[in-house]
Design an enzyme around this catalytic site. Structure first.
Site, PDB file in Angstrom:
ATOM      1  N   HIS A  16       3.136   9.648  -1.765  1.00 38.21           N
ATOM      2  CA  HIS A  16       3.435   8.265  -2.208  1.00 38.21           C
ATOM      3  C   HIS A  16       2.656   7.987  -3.496  1.00 38.21           C
ATOM      4  O   HIS A  16       1.463   7.716  -3.450  1.00 38.21           O
ATOM      5  CB  HIS A  16       3.038   7.255  -1.122  1.00 38.21           C
ATOM      6  N   HIS A  18       2.901   6.067  -7.604  1.00 43.39           N
ATOM      7  CA  HIS A  18       3.580   5.313  -8.663  1.00 43.39           C
ATOM      8  C   HIS A  18       3.108   5.896  -9.996  1.00 43.39           C
ATOM      9  O   HIS A  18       1.937   5.758 -10.349  1.00 43.39           O
ATOM     10  CB  HIS A  18       3.222   3.831  -8.589  1.00 43.39           C
ATOM     11  N   LYS A 102      13.984   4.929  -0.840  1.00 45.40           N
ATOM     12  CA  LYS A 102      12.933   3.952  -0.523  1.00 45.40           C
ATOM     13  C   LYS A 102      13.522   2.586  -0.249  1.00 45.40           C
ATOM     14  O   LYS A 102      14.297   2.059  -1.046  1.00 45.40           O
ATOM     15  CB  LYS A 102      11.957   3.856  -1.713  1.00 45.40           C
ATOM     16  N   HIS A 139       8.721   0.393   2.849  1.00 42.12           N
ATOM     17  CA  HIS A 139       7.620  -0.555   2.643  1.00 42.12           C
ATOM     18  C   HIS A 139       7.701  -1.549   3.796  1.00 42.12           C
ATOM     19  O   HIS A 139       8.569  -2.414   3.808  1.00 42.12           O
ATOM     20  CB  HIS A 139       7.741  -1.262   1.282  1.00 42.12           C
ATOM     21  N   HIS A 177       2.194   3.739   3.649  1.00 42.22           N
ATOM     22  CA  HIS A 177       0.879   3.087   3.529  1.00 42.22           C
ATOM     23  C   HIS A 177       0.561   2.135   4.683  1.00 42.22           C
ATOM     24  O   HIS A 177       0.399   0.943   4.489  1.00 42.22           O
ATOM     25  CB  HIS A 177       0.714   2.383   2.179  1.00 42.22           C
ATOM     26  N   ASP A 250      -0.564   6.075  -2.700  1.00 50.32           N
ATOM     27  CA  ASP A 250      -0.072   4.806  -3.246  1.00 50.32           C
ATOM     28  C   ASP A 250      -0.811   4.462  -4.530  1.00 50.32           C
ATOM     29  O   ASP A 250      -1.037   3.284  -4.820  1.00 50.32           O
ATOM     30  CB  ASP A 250      -0.172   3.668  -2.224  1.00 50.32           C
TER      31      ASP A 250
HETATM   32  C1  NCD Z   1       2.658  -0.989  -5.762  1.00 53.35           C
HETATM   33  C2  NCD Z   1       2.956  -1.061  -7.264  1.00 53.35           C
HETATM   34  O1  NCD Z   1       2.150  -1.623  -8.016  1.00 53.35           O
HETATM   35  O2  NCD Z   1       3.997  -0.532  -7.688  1.00 53.35           O
HETATM   36  N1  NCD Z   1       1.590  -1.908  -5.480  1.00 53.35           N
HETATM   37  C3  NCD Z   1       0.758  -1.860  -4.414  1.00 53.35           C
HETATM   38  O3  NCD Z   1      -0.051  -2.767  -4.255  1.00 53.35           O
HETATM   39  N2  NCD Z   1       0.782  -0.870  -3.557  1.00 53.35           N
HETATM   40  C4  NCD Z   1       3.881  -1.258  -4.971  1.00 53.35           C
HETATM   41  C5  NCD Z   1       3.750  -0.928  -3.506  1.00 53.35           C
HETATM   42  O4  NCD Z   1       3.673   0.230  -3.131  1.00 53.35           O
HETATM   43  O5  NCD Z   1       3.720  -1.871  -2.706  1.00 53.35           O
HETATM   44 ZN    ZN Z   2       3.517   2.123  -3.293  1.00 56.76          ZN
END
Ligand code: NCD
Ligand code: ZN
Length: 348
Positions: A16, A18, A102, A139, A177, A250
């Protein structure tokens, strides 16, 4: 009693992450590639990665942002909307463009406005995914404004997750998460077709840490950290070695200016030190022997992939997490535990 001072495990994967786009992608992706052989790349860009063509183009931008010698493979995901075409998703999975899809409940988190407004709107997609064995990544928070932010995951289990799993008994689902003992229990109760990722920050901080001596915007993420009892339940699950629990950082970078703001956004940037901090947690729990299962074996097994053949070595050799990571154009991002000295290091 202290454990060993070095630990060699198969190279971990991040289930996971970003990685963003543009200058931010270029700045952060090498931090993920330094530690992980593969990463499940979340699709919540603006605009979101909703089709196989968009995912293939995004995959190329990620590959271009990481030096080839780092040997990093991005695994792409489809951002589901009320209008997702089951054929495009199935084709993308068949072609090896998509590893998973997702589900963001619309409005649940960063860049989720185009997400799904009701699971009934994607029944056709879920049916197809169930048929072809494509994992659904969830999520798991309700967006009902009447539900307290600390209860959104727990309520989601009953309102959304249970009925969805009952309706699609063959669908493979990752509860992303997880932050509560209720989610740990729920995942266990649903057997091997349900997995869960656990972030390192949820293993290290509880909700009181966010407010210790003042508000700490760099500890704010979604789902928000919960009470101490939940952090302890997550540590027990992660270090159990059980196949249903695997590593997902995450890592979610945002510019410092967007975090340190009147309305700061959610996301913790853990990529510069994630594996090292997981090692610290497992060491504290006297469970270093379970780190490889959590970080390198359980995730590939769930996704039907081979574990890495190469290894990494962690050494007990303290170092200090950088204060900032610079982004071209002048922005910067603050890592989780920036400026702190941490005990474990990955050997280069
Ligand atoms: C994530 C993001 O900033 O893209 N933020 C977070 O707090 N985890 C999005 C997500 O996974 O909820
Ligand atoms: Zn995330």
């Amino acid at each position: 009693m202290t454990g060993p001072d070095t630990l060699t495990i198969r190279r971990p994967d991040d289930w996971h992450a970003h990685l963003r786009d543009g200058a931010m992608l270029n700045a952060v992706a090498p931090y993920t590639a330094r530690q992980f052989g593969r990463a499940i790349v979340m699709p919540n860009l603006v605009p979101p990665v909703t089709t196989a063509d968009l995912a293939a183009a995004y995959r190329d931008r990620i590959t271009a942002a990481v030096p080839a010698e780092m040997g990093f493979t991005p695994l792409m995901t489809a951002y589901l909307t009320d209008k997702t075409d089951p054929d495009d998703i199935a084709r993308g999975y068949g072609d090896g463009v998509f590893a998973a899809a997702k589900l963001y409940p619309a409005g649940a988190t960063t860049n989720s406005d185009s997400g799904v407004t009701g699971v009934a709107n994607i029944h056709g997609v879920l049916e197809r995914m169930e048929e072809i064995g494509m994992p659904l990544l969830v999520h798991g928070e309700v967006t009902d404004p009447a539900v307290d932010v600390f209860d959104r995951e727990h309520v989601f289990i009953h309102r959304v997750m249970e009925p969805m799993l009952d309706r699609f008994p063959g669908l493979k689902v990752v509860f992303e998460h997880i932050t509560t003992s209720a989610a740990v229990d729920f995942v266990r109760s649903r057997g091997p077709r349900v997995g869960a990722t656990i972030t390192v920050h949820h293993l290290m901080i509880n909700r009181t840490d966010i407010f210790r001596g003042g508000v700490h915007p760099h500890l704010y993420c979604l789902p928000i950290a919960k009470r101490e009892q939940h952090r302890l339940a997550l540590r027990e699950a992660a270090t159990s070695g059980e196949a249903q629990f695997f590593l997902g950082t995450d890592t979610a970078p945002h510019a410092v200016s967007a975090k340190e703001a009147a309305c700061g956004c959610a996301g913790i940037f853990s990529a510069p030190c994630a594996v090292e901090l997981y090692a610290q947690v497992f060491d504290e729990e006297c469970a270093l022997d379970k780190l490889e299962a959590f970080a390198s074996l359980n995730g590939p097994a769930f996704y039907g992939l081979k574990p890495a053949s190469e290894t990494v070595t962690l050494v007990r050799d303290p170092w200090t997490v950088p204060e900032h990571v610079a982004v071209d154009g002048g922005a910067s991002v603050k890592p989780f535990l920036a400026g702190m000295t941490i005990p474990w290091r990955i050997m280069d």
